[in-house]
Design an enzyme around this catalytic site. Structure first.
Site, PDB file in Angstrom:
ATOM      1  N   GLU A   1      35.720  43.971  36.102  1.00  0.00           N
ATOM      2  CA  GLU A   1      36.601  44.818  35.310  1.00  0.00           C
ATOM      3  C   GLU A   1      36.991  44.148  33.994  1.00  0.00           C
ATOM      4  O   GLU A   1      37.287  42.963  33.946  1.00  0.00           O
ATOM      5  CB  GLU A   1      37.880  45.151  36.107  1.00  0.00           C
ATOM      6  CG  GLU A   1      37.623  45.922  37.389  1.00  0.00           C
ATOM      7  CD  GLU A   1      37.058  47.340  37.140  1.00  0.00           C
ATOM      8  OE1 GLU A   1      37.139  47.830  36.008  1.00  0.00           O
ATOM      9  OE2 GLU A   1      36.536  47.928  38.112  1.00  0.00           O
TER      10      GLU A   1
ATOM     11  N   CYS B   1      44.290  48.694  42.865  1.00  0.00           N
ATOM     12  CA  CYS B   1      43.506  47.591  42.283  1.00  0.00           C
ATOM     13  C   CYS B   1      43.910  47.319  40.847  1.00  0.00           C
ATOM     14  O   CYS B   1      44.106  46.165  40.445  1.00  0.00           O
ATOM     15  CB  CYS B   1      42.007  47.880  42.368  1.00  0.00           C
ATOM     16  SG  CYS B   1      41.396  47.822  44.061  1.00  0.00           S
TER      17      CYS B   1
ATOM     18  N   HIS C   1      35.206  44.730  41.458  1.00  0.00           N
ATOM     19  CA  HIS C   1      35.045  45.781  42.466  1.00  0.00           C
ATOM     20  C   HIS C   1      33.685  45.642  43.136  1.00  0.00           C
ATOM     21  O   HIS C   1      32.690  45.328  42.476  1.00  0.00           O
ATOM     22  CB  HIS C   1      35.132  47.178  41.826  1.00  0.00           C
ATOM     23  CG  HIS C   1      36.517  47.753  41.828  1.00  0.00           C
ATOM     24  ND1 HIS C   1      37.230  48.013  40.675  1.00  0.00           N
ATOM     25  CD2 HIS C   1      37.332  48.143  42.857  1.00  0.00           C
ATOM     26  CE1 HIS C   1      38.416  48.532  40.992  1.00  0.00           C
ATOM     27  NE2 HIS C   1      38.509  48.606  42.306  1.00  0.00           N
TER      28      HIS C   1
END
Ligand code: PCA
Length: 203
Positions: free
Chosen positions: A79, A142, A166
């Site tokens: 991310e 998250c 992820h």
């Protein structure tokens, strides 16, 4: 010795396992001379962030990498950004479904991951594990955890790198869902190991 805190989540959304924790708990004690501290956290807004921040204050890790499940994604994703929004129509494991709430009141709109995200992607690919950058960690638990970690590092000045990875559903979760992308836990572990190693070496 460098210290790396790596977290994974408990199951949620009707699943009986969460591949993020299954893969994280299989990581070795050390990678490239850095010591790993592995922590499972609940899928709850607030509590998950509080738990990880408490562990950071206790152990002062140089690197914090949180890992979560992203059903529907085809490979591992690193991310790029966490935003100051908690918003979800589906409830977390405590029954919370916040709408347009800040993760941290008065916090900046967003934090960029401080992991070397492109190098992490390359390292996972070099280990034979599909991986790419993701430009949204969503607005569920998250994203909230990634934001809390980066906010804590920013305000405390402690720690060098933080970010979020992820993973797709595991092959066993997708056994009866042939149209759903999945990955073996072994591949996830190899990808995560390559990512941790990259962070340790550039820390
Ligand atoms: N995935 C969720 C929360 C817990 C997890 O493993 C998310 O992407 O927000």
């Amino acid at each position: 010795m460098r210290r790396v805190l790596v977290t994974g989540f408990e199951p949620f959304g009707g699943e009986t396992t969460n591949p993020s924790w299954e893969a994280v708990k299989s990581l070795p004690d050390t990678i490239d001379g850095a010591g790993l501290d592995l922590l499972q956290v609940p899928v709850t807004f607030g509590v998950s962030g509080d738990m990880v921040v408490a562990r950071m204050r206790e152990t002062s890790p140089d690197i914090v990498i949180c890992v979560g499940q992203a059903a529907g994604r085809c490979g591992i994703t690193v991310e790029r950004v966490a935003i100051d929004i908690a918003d979800s129509e589906s409830e977390d494991n405590a029954g919370l479904s916040p709408a347009d709430e800040p993760v941290v009141d008065g916090g900046p709109a967003a934090y960029l991951a401080t992991l070397p995200i492109k190098d992490c992607v390359e390292a996972s690919r070099a280990a034979g594990v599909p991986c790419s950058v993701s430009n949204s960690a969503g607005t569920y638990v998250c994203n909230q955890l990634m934001y809390r970690v980066l906010h804590e590092q920013a305000v405390s000045g402690l720690g060098v790198m933080g970010g979020f990875v992820h993973v797709p559903l595991s092959s066993s979760q997708a056994l009866t869902r042939p149209q759903t992308p999945s990955m073996s836990l072994g591949a996830m572990r190899a990808g995560l190991e390559a990512i941790v190693s990259t962070c340790v070496r550039s820390c």
